[in-house]
Design a protein around this motif. Structure first.
Motif, PDB file in Angstrom:
ATOM      1  N   ASP A  24       0.856  -1.237  -0.233  1.00 49.49           N
ATOM      2  CA  ASP A  24       0.177   0.004  -0.021  1.00 49.49           C
ATOM      3  C   ASP A  24       0.703   1.101   0.007  1.00 49.49           C
ATOM      4  OD1 ASP A  24      -2.210   1.611   0.206  1.00 49.49           O
ATOM      5  OD2 ASP A  24      -2.357   1.598   2.274  1.00 49.49           O
ATOM      6  N   GLY A  25       0.788   1.997  -0.920  1.00 48.85           N
ATOM      7  CA  GLY A  25       1.567   3.172  -1.130  1.00 48.85           C
ATOM      8  C   GLY A  25       2.826   3.181  -1.841  1.00 48.85           C
ATOM      9  N   VAL A  26       3.284   1.960  -2.095  1.00 49.01           N
ATOM     10  CA  VAL A  26       4.647   1.561  -2.764  1.00 49.01           C
ATOM     11  C   VAL A  26       5.779   2.596  -2.357  1.00 49.01           C
ATOM     12  CG1 VAL A  26       5.434   0.802  -4.801  1.00 49.01           C
ATOM     13  CG2 VAL A  26       3.159   0.599  -4.774  1.00 49.01           C
ATOM     14  N   SER A 164       3.523   1.895   5.915  1.00 44.64           N
ATOM     15  CA  SER A 164       2.427   2.290   5.271  1.00 44.64           C
ATOM     16  C   SER A 164       1.821   3.266   6.606  1.00 44.64           C
ATOM     17  CB  SER A 164       1.546   1.403   4.684  1.00 44.64           C
ATOM     18  OG  SER A 164       2.272   0.772   3.570  1.00 44.64           O
ATOM     19  N   THR A 165       1.742   2.418   7.621  1.00 39.44           N
ATOM     20  CA  THR A 165       1.069   2.860   8.763  1.00 39.44           C
ATOM     21  C   THR A 165       1.576   4.303   9.210  1.00 39.44           C
ATOM     22  OG1 THR A 165       0.307   0.736   9.630  1.00 39.44           O
ATOM     23  CG2 THR A 165       0.599   2.442  11.246  1.00 39.44           C
ATOM     24  N   LYS A 166       2.819   4.556   9.311  1.00 40.31           N
ATOM     25  CA  LYS A 166       3.550   5.595   9.632  1.00 40.31           C
ATOM     26  C   LYS A 166       3.195   6.787   8.697  1.00 40.31           C
ATOM     27  CE  LYS A 166       6.824   3.844  12.710  1.00 40.31           C
ATOM     28  NZ  LYS A 166       8.500   3.994  12.993  1.00 40.31           N
ATOM     29  N   ILE A 167       3.120   6.604   7.339  1.00 38.64           N
ATOM     30  CA  ILE A 167       3.013   7.551   6.262  1.00 38.64           C
ATOM     31  C   ILE A 167       1.354   7.907   6.589  1.00 38.64           C
ATOM     32  CG2 ILE A 167       2.426   7.712   3.849  1.00 38.64           C
ATOM     33  CD1 ILE A 167       4.694   5.583   3.290  1.00 38.64           C
ATOM     34  N   ARG A 168       0.529   7.013   6.831  1.00 39.03           N
ATOM     35  CA  ARG A 168      -0.761   7.482   7.242  1.00 39.03           C
ATOM     36  C   ARG A 168      -0.905   8.310   8.317  1.00 39.03           C
ATOM     37  NH1 ARG A 168      -1.668   1.714   6.799  1.00 39.03           N
ATOM     38  NH2 ARG A 168      -2.125   0.972   4.987  1.00 39.03           N
ATOM     39  N   ARG A 181       8.834  11.892   1.908  1.00 43.54           N
ATOM     40  CA  ARG A 181      10.081  11.267   2.051  1.00 43.54           C
ATOM     41  C   ARG A 181       9.956   9.794   2.185  1.00 43.54           C
ATOM     42  NH1 ARG A 181      12.337  15.841   6.281  1.00 43.54           N
ATOM     43  NH2 ARG A 181      12.942  17.551   4.822  1.00 43.54           N
ATOM     44  N   MET A 182       9.109   9.304   2.888  1.00 38.28           N
ATOM     45  CA  MET A 182       8.742   7.957   3.065  1.00 38.28           C
ATOM     46  C   MET A 182       8.102   7.401   1.823  1.00 38.28           C
ATOM     47  SD  MET A 182       7.637   6.774   6.878  1.00 38.28           S
ATOM     48  CE  MET A 182       8.775   7.009   8.394  1.00 38.28           C
ATOM     49  N   LEU A 183       7.220   7.828   1.079  1.00 36.91           N
ATOM     50  CA  LEU A 183       6.996   7.324  -0.111  1.00 36.91           C
ATOM     51  C   LEU A 183       7.937   7.516  -1.448  1.00 36.91           C
ATOM     52  CD1 LEU A 183       3.340   9.237  -0.103  1.00 36.91           C
ATOM     53  CD2 LEU A 183       3.733   6.699  -0.100  1.00 36.91           C
ATOM     54  N   GLY A 184       8.518   8.742  -1.206  1.00 37.03           N
ATOM     55  CA  GLY A 184       9.707   8.559  -2.431  1.00 37.03           C
ATOM     56  C   GLY A 184       9.125   9.510  -3.540  1.00 37.03           C
ATOM     57  N   ARG A 185       7.980  10.232  -3.032  1.00 34.12           N
ATOM     58  CA  ARG A 185       7.244  11.071  -3.814  1.00 34.12           C
ATOM     59  C   ARG A 185       6.203  11.755  -3.070  1.00 34.12           C
ATOM     60  NH1 ARG A 185       4.911   6.504  -3.852  1.00 34.12           N
ATOM     61  NH2 ARG A 185       2.496   6.348  -3.906  1.00 34.12           N
ATOM     62  N   PRO A 186       5.561  12.812  -3.829  1.00 33.56           N
ATOM     63  CA  PRO A 186       4.413  13.659  -3.238  1.00 33.56           C
ATOM     64  C   PRO A 186       3.223  12.344  -3.150  1.00 33.56           C
ATOM     65  CG  PRO A 186       5.233  14.818  -4.636  1.00 33.56           C
ATOM     66  CD  PRO A 186       5.918  13.749  -4.907  1.00 33.56           C
ATOM     67  N   TRP A 187       2.408  12.528  -2.207  1.00 35.08           N
ATOM     68  CA  TRP A 187       1.228  11.600  -2.008  1.00 35.08           C
ATOM     69  C   TRP A 187       0.242  12.239  -3.141  1.00 35.08           C
ATOM     70  CZ3 TRP A 187      -3.848  12.633   0.013  1.00 35.08           C
ATOM     71  CH2 TRP A 187      -4.655  11.530  -0.175  1.00 35.08           C
TER      72      TRP A 187
END
Length: 308
Positions: A24-26, A164-168, A181-187
């Motif tokens: 989720d989110g890759v 993914s939990t921390k990104i949420r 930063r965690m996604l490697g791109r804007p959400w």
């Protein structure tokens, strides 16, 4: 890139390096798995395959605790393709799959149906009935079956494990920078433009009312964004995620986007909204004039941010 729905429909690859996860989110941690899978695929003249699940296991097993997803399944597939896989297998997550024994999952699904030559998982991977299969058990199974098992360690970003939990959590807090930063791109979120109350048009600031494809996890507020019409280029814009408290009491949460210096018909078009920067909280204004003055400031601030 091939997309296969269900392991029973997998083509007869000679051999495959299978990266397994919800993805989720890759995010950057997921991309580390894909990168390792590509290395092992190249070493074994195999295809790189991502095995993912839909719906999210929690949505079936514990719906009250199921997370809001960062990406739709369509966006997840797209991002996995961008990460470099040759194929994505979307496995329907059913009670039958949830009840399969760990060894049977590996033997029947991953090795036999998907022709795994290598299996790549994250450090916290679990599988099979009751999630009783462990990384250690998978390694032992791989040795017995002659299959290479690679366990990818945690990827940290600014001292935090990418998850993914921390990104949420960062998105719920309105912290787009840490999430990106965690996604490697804007959400971003995909959706369809639908008819709304047309208040913005009446005020001279038309907005696209967007029905998102996933339940939004990001905090309500005003954002600098880009809007990309499917098949087109990204356009600078300002988004309001909120309830329109100046006009409505206890309104429904909605996403409205005003595209800067653009006019046209977006109804029924599929669009992607990319969240670049948070400008402020949504709030109720004492008058329409006060609201309009703030919107003008929001537009100029967004314009400056998006021009960087």
């Amino acid at each position: 890139m091939q997309v296969v729905y269900g392991h029973h429909n997998a083509p007869a690859w000679d051999e495959a390096a299978i990266a397994i996860g919800n993805f989720d989110g890759v995010h950057v941690g997921h991309r580390a798995l894909i990168s390792r899978a590509r290395e092992l695929a190249e070493a074994n003249a195999a295809v790189t395959v991502a095995l993912t699940f839909d719906p999210h296991p929690s949505a079936l097993l514990a719906p009250a605790r199921a997370p809001r997803l960062l990406t739709s399944i369509e966006r997840r597939i797209e991002l996995l393709g961008e990460a470099g896989v040759d194929a994505v297998v979307v496995e329907p997550f059913t009670h039958e799959l949830a009840g399969i024994a760990p060894n049977a999952f590996v033997d029947d699904v991953v090795i036999f149906a998907l022709r795994a030559r290598a299996i790549i998982v994250g450090y916290d991977f679990s599988y099979g009935q009751g999630r009783t299969g462990t990384v250690e058990a998978l390694r032992a199974h791989g040795i017995h079956a002659g299959i290479e098992v690679a366990v990818v360690p945690a990827v940290t970003v600014d001292g935090e494990v990418a998850a993914s939990t921390k990104i949420r959590g960062h998105l719920r807090a309105g912290d787009l920078v840490r999430a990106a930063r965690m996604l490697g791109r804007p959400w971003d979120v995909d959706g369809t433009v639908v008819h709304g109350a047309e208040r913005g048009r009446a005020l001279g600031i038309p907005t696209a009312n967007i029905r998102p494809e996933v339940e939004l996890v990001v905090a309500p507020g005003i954002y600098a964004v880009t809007l990309r019409i499917e098949g087109g280029t990204a356009l600078p814009a300002v988004a309001s995620l909120g309830t329109n408290p100046t006009f409505v009491e206890d309104g429904d949460l909605g996403l409205e986007v005003h595209v800067l210096d653009w006019s046209g018909d977006l109804y029924d078009r599929r669009v992607r909204t990319t969240f670049v920067a948070r400008l402020r909280d949504e709030r109720k204004f004492d008058s329409v004039d006060a609201l309009m003055a703030q919107i003008a400031r929001d537009i100029e601030q967004a314009r400056a941010i998006l021009a960087r």
